[in-house]
Design an enzyme around this catalytic site. Sequence first.
Site, PDB file in Angstrom:
ATOM      1  N   CYS A  14      23.306  29.089  27.490  1.00 56.29           N
ATOM      2  CA  CYS A  14      23.205  28.083  26.423  1.00 56.29           C
ATOM      3  C   CYS A  14      22.704  26.779  27.036  1.00 56.29           C
ATOM      4  O   CYS A  14      23.076  26.427  28.157  1.00 56.29           O
ATOM      5  CB  CYS A  14      24.579  27.880  25.778  1.00 56.29           C
ATOM      6  SG  CYS A  14      24.629  26.595  24.512  1.00 56.29           S
ATOM      7  N   GLU A  29      19.247  34.206  28.378  1.00 56.14           N
ATOM      8  CA  GLU A  29      19.757  35.194  27.432  1.00 56.14           C
ATOM      9  C   GLU A  29      18.841  35.288  26.217  1.00 56.14           C
ATOM     10  O   GLU A  29      18.333  34.285  25.735  1.00 56.14           O
ATOM     11  CB  GLU A  29      21.184  34.837  26.988  1.00 56.14           C
ATOM     12  CG  GLU A  29      22.242  35.198  28.008  1.00 56.14           C
ATOM     13  CD  GLU A  29      23.644  35.100  27.439  1.00 56.14           C
ATOM     14  OE1 GLU A  29      23.797  35.094  26.188  1.00 56.14           O
ATOM     15  OE2 GLU A  29      24.596  35.025  28.227  1.00 56.14           O
TER      16      GLU A  29
END
Length: 350
Positions: free
Chosen positions: A171, A205
């Site tokens: 993130c 990710e």
Amino acid sequence: MADEDSFSDDDEQLDIPDNTKHILSIQLGQVDIDCWFHSPYIDADEGSNEKNRIVDKLFICEFCLRYFSDNRKYHRHTNECNYRHPPGRKIYEDPNGLCVYEVDGIASQLYCQCLCLLAKLFLERKTIYFDVSPFLFYVLVETDKRMKNVQHIIGYFSKEKLSDECYNLACLMILPHYQRNGFGRFLISLSYELTKLEKKTGSPEKPLSALGQMTYKSYWQATILTKLEEYRRSQVHASVTQLSIDTGICADDIVQTLIDLRLAHIGKSTVENNYRQQEPRDQRHRRRFKSNVDIDQCDNNNNTLDLTAVLAIDEDLLHTNFIRLSNRKSSVKSDEHNFDPRYLRFTSRR
């Protein structure tokens, strides 16, 4: 200033809330920021069970990230709060006053949970707020120009401590008033530098948001073009594996970036021959780098290309793309902040 310290309440953690609220804005230190998305902050002060209540402003300590719905309690806390930078250890400090702290989700659980709640106000897809133990958080701060012992949070990125997929970023969030200053790219560069120091290759990710995809594509293209130009000047024949090792970018992302730049054609040898034949006659003399990727040459993500896969790079087109990249860099505003690996103080984790 000590590089390592921790909050006295590291053993505290937030409970998963049974009531949430909609926050219109926050005051973070001296800055008022409009919120973009819902974040499940708990109304700890009032103990209210009222759901979906509108909160005009939430007050957040910019140093420990504790939050208050009451302005008086917030000011009382700021007078008592002893912290002027994130917990954890300082791993980066440059002459421009930018510092990065590595914060462990176990050692500083409450801080990391509050950091995730703050990020959710500006990230639509963020889903992890409370289970922070598996993650490391890299918090970017800026030293106050008047008070050198005070540092203001800019943003952060997180990554799993152990990732089977070799993800090096989970993130990333830059606070709105610091955006469009190159800080997102700064943190992406840091994530790959840490990956290289660990002698690995990595990737963020997936899936990426539209903005994330655009940011990463820009970073991958600039990094790979720069490295290929270095190879060209040194007359080094590039390979996907070597590019991956030198940049920290996983092989799949490298191959896709080369295809996006139209610098490479991947396929069997017969396809490569057809590709050559379709070139205009006046371009057939162009020199190319070629690389056959061996079956035992794979990166840490277990990305292997087919034995017959061929990577061909047109040097003239490479040079054209590199000139275009250089022109873009020269048009970027001069106050954009760049990551400099010389100021990284990375040591083995205890």
